[in-house]
Design a protein around this motif. Structure first.
Motif: not given
Length: 557
Positions: A271-275, A295-303, A332-337
């Motif tokens: 989930f977001p912000n777990v590290g 939150r949500g800095m990673t938007r796509c897969m990265q190898e 997780r502040s999901l609704r606020v986001e």
């Protein structure tokens, strides 16, 4: 030589120096002429002798030459007049402004248009990547491509960070994919609570403890080597990493047993912000993935290649299902986001699940009656004030939520009583997950890490009541359509609302119609997306409003 009280130095030379320079120049010219004479180079061009008198048809040749000369002069004059006429027309178009569209654009205008088009294209791509459906599709790609799935859990609320739909999607492959749990942020929970959670989770799935570094600055291996060579080592609490060797040893063992030919692909999910990105950066030793409190800095897969045998795959966060309770989404502040809930409302939901004494000790605020009063005290203490020295409750609520989702606040949740395995797990699945792993070495490594890490005291931590597993969405078809509000829609709705407003006259002091009131509230809600809503929360305001105002127009004597 620069003389005093003068801005520039004088260029005058002494006579001896000037004559010396002239002498050198004459000698140079004499030398050049001498060398040219030896090599047979003539400076002056040979003079055209013309047509000799003895040549036949001399008059005709001279007439043709004169005619060509006149034609060249006429052509040159014609070109000059054409250019002059073109400049005059262009000047007339600029002054009149009639043919501004037909006029060729300058290089600067073309460059600005190109930059604007590129900016709009980048914004469209970023907008597409920020949608839930795109993140869900990228997460499914990571699950399909990875051999081992590492589910990252926040040690402060491990049960709330687990997604049963994700674990079920991994385990349905029948032993072809492994599932590991990693407890991150172990330096923010008391040791007793951490040991209980580790014992609780290891019964269901292999679990490793981890503490990632949060202040990596090197972006390349060369920068890291230069920093190590200079002797500048970060020994602060935020710069230390615990659990790296244990996790790498476990992944190398799996790579040797299951992927002897190629590399082991490890997908990091959660989930977001777990590290998730912070763990990959800590394993690599440099900042290869974007990580932060946002939150949500990673938007796509990265190898990311960690070693010769292990390759990590970073993934976007799991999309939480709307069917979850408000307590799970508020943490997780999901609704606020998603702008479905205000920060003050999310803070109120979180405060209900915590002990009031722990909150007062953690934030050093006096006793409060409700969440609004707590946010008022917090805003005054931190200096979050609006115009007129009023406390900014919205800003205080946003900071309060940032403390809970970031790696700053120390809180913990109690382990529940075990009542068997969860519905999505069976004994055969648990046995399959533990197969091929040296669990004794993992237990010993976890114990050593817990002894070495510096954990907070339980008396100074906030006790938080967890609400169980958090459901997630893994199918793109299950995600509802997102309605994106653009600036054009906002302007159109605002214009319509302004046109439908009724003027309040002194003769008829009626309230606005219900439709107009609803439109005004909708307009305020739309405008609130761009800037936070200011709320007057002065506790003494009600008392001041009740006092009778002094009327200066009346003489009370």
């Amino acid at each position: 030589m620069k003389r005093p009280k003068l801005k520039k130095a004088s260029k005058r030379l002494s006579c001896a120096k000037r004559f010396k320079i002239l002498k050198k120049v004459r000698e140079h010219h004499r030398k050049v002429r001498k060398e040219a004479k030896k090599s047979g180079i003539r400076r002056k061009a040979k003079k055209d002798i013309g047509v000799p008198n003895s040549a036949p048809f001399k008059e005709e040749v001279l007439r043709e030459a004169e005619q060509k000369k006149q034609e060249l002069e006429e052509l040159r004059e014609k070109n000059r007049l054409a250019k002059q006429k073109e400049r005059a027309e262009k000047r007339k178009q600029e002054t009149d402004g009639t043919a501004a569209d037909a006029e060729p654009k300058s290089k600067k205008a073309k460059k600005e248009e190109k930059a604007k088009a590129q900016k709009q294209a980048r914004a469209a791509v970023a907008k597409k990547k920020s949608t839930k459906k795109f993140r869900c599709s990228e997460l499914n790609k990571v699950i399909e491509a990875a051999d081992v799935i590492v589910e990252v859990l926040d040690a402060r609320d491990p049960l709330g960070c687990r997604c049963p739909q994700l674990e079920e999607a991994v385990l349905k492959h029948g032993g072809k994919k492994r599932l590991l749990l990693v407890l991150n942020k172990i330096d923010l929970v008391p040791k007793d609570n951490l040991e209980k959670w580790l014992e609780y989770l290891q019964v269901e799935c292999p679990t490793l403890v981890f503490k990632s570094t949060t202040c990596l600055q090197d972006r390349t291996v060369l920068e890291k080597k230069q920093r190590d060579a200079s002797g500048l080592m970060d020994h602060s609490r935020a710069g230390l990493t615990f659990g790296r060797d244990s996790l790498m040893q476990t992944l190398n063992d799996l790579a040797g047993k299951e992927c002897s030919d190629g590399m082991l692909k490890v997908g990091v999910v959660g989930f977001p912000n777990v590290g998730k990105s912070s763990i990959i950066n800590s394993l690599k030793g440099i900042r290869v993935c974007c990580a932060g409190v946002q939150r949500g800095m990673t938007r796509c897969m990265q190898e990311v290649h960690i070693s010769k045998k292990v390759k990590m795959i970073d993934s976007p966060a799991i999309v939480a299902a709307p069917s979850n309770s408000g307590e799970k989404l508020a943490l997780r502040s999901l609704r606020v986001e998603e702008e479905e809930e205000s920060p003050a409302e999310a803070a109120r939901v979180l405060l209900k699940q915590c002990t009031q004494e722990h909150i007062m000790l953690q934030y050093n605020v006096p006793d409060y009656r409700n969440s609004l009063e707590f946010l008022t005290f917090l805003a005054k203490k931190r200096g979050y004030l609006q115009k007129g020295a009023l406390p900014n409750v919205e800003q205080a609520a946003a900071v309060f939520l940032g403390d809970w989702t970031g790696a700053k606040l120390s809180y913990y949740s109690k382990t529940p009583e075990r009542r068997g395995l969860p519905p999505h797990l069976t004994n055969a699945m648990v046995t399959e997950m533990h197969r091929g792993l040296n669990m004794g070495r993992i237990h010993m490594a976890n114990e050593q890490i817990i002894k070495r890490v510096r954990c907070p005291n339980q008396a100074f931590s906030i006790c938080f009541s967890s609400k169980g597993l958090t459901a997630g969405l893994l199918r793109v078809s299950e995600i509802p359509e997102e309605k994106v509000v653009t600036e054009e829609d906002i302007s159109e709705q605002t214009q319509d609302m302004e046109g439908t407003k009724e003027v309040k006259t002194p003769d008829s002091e009626r309230t606005l119609p219900q439709q107009t009131v609803q439109q005004e509230s909708m307009c305020k809600q739309i405008k609130g997306m761009a800037q936070p809503v200011s709320v007057n929360t002065d506790l003494l305001e009600a008392q001041r409003n009740n006092d009778d105002a002094y009327d200066f127009s009346t003489d009370f004597v």
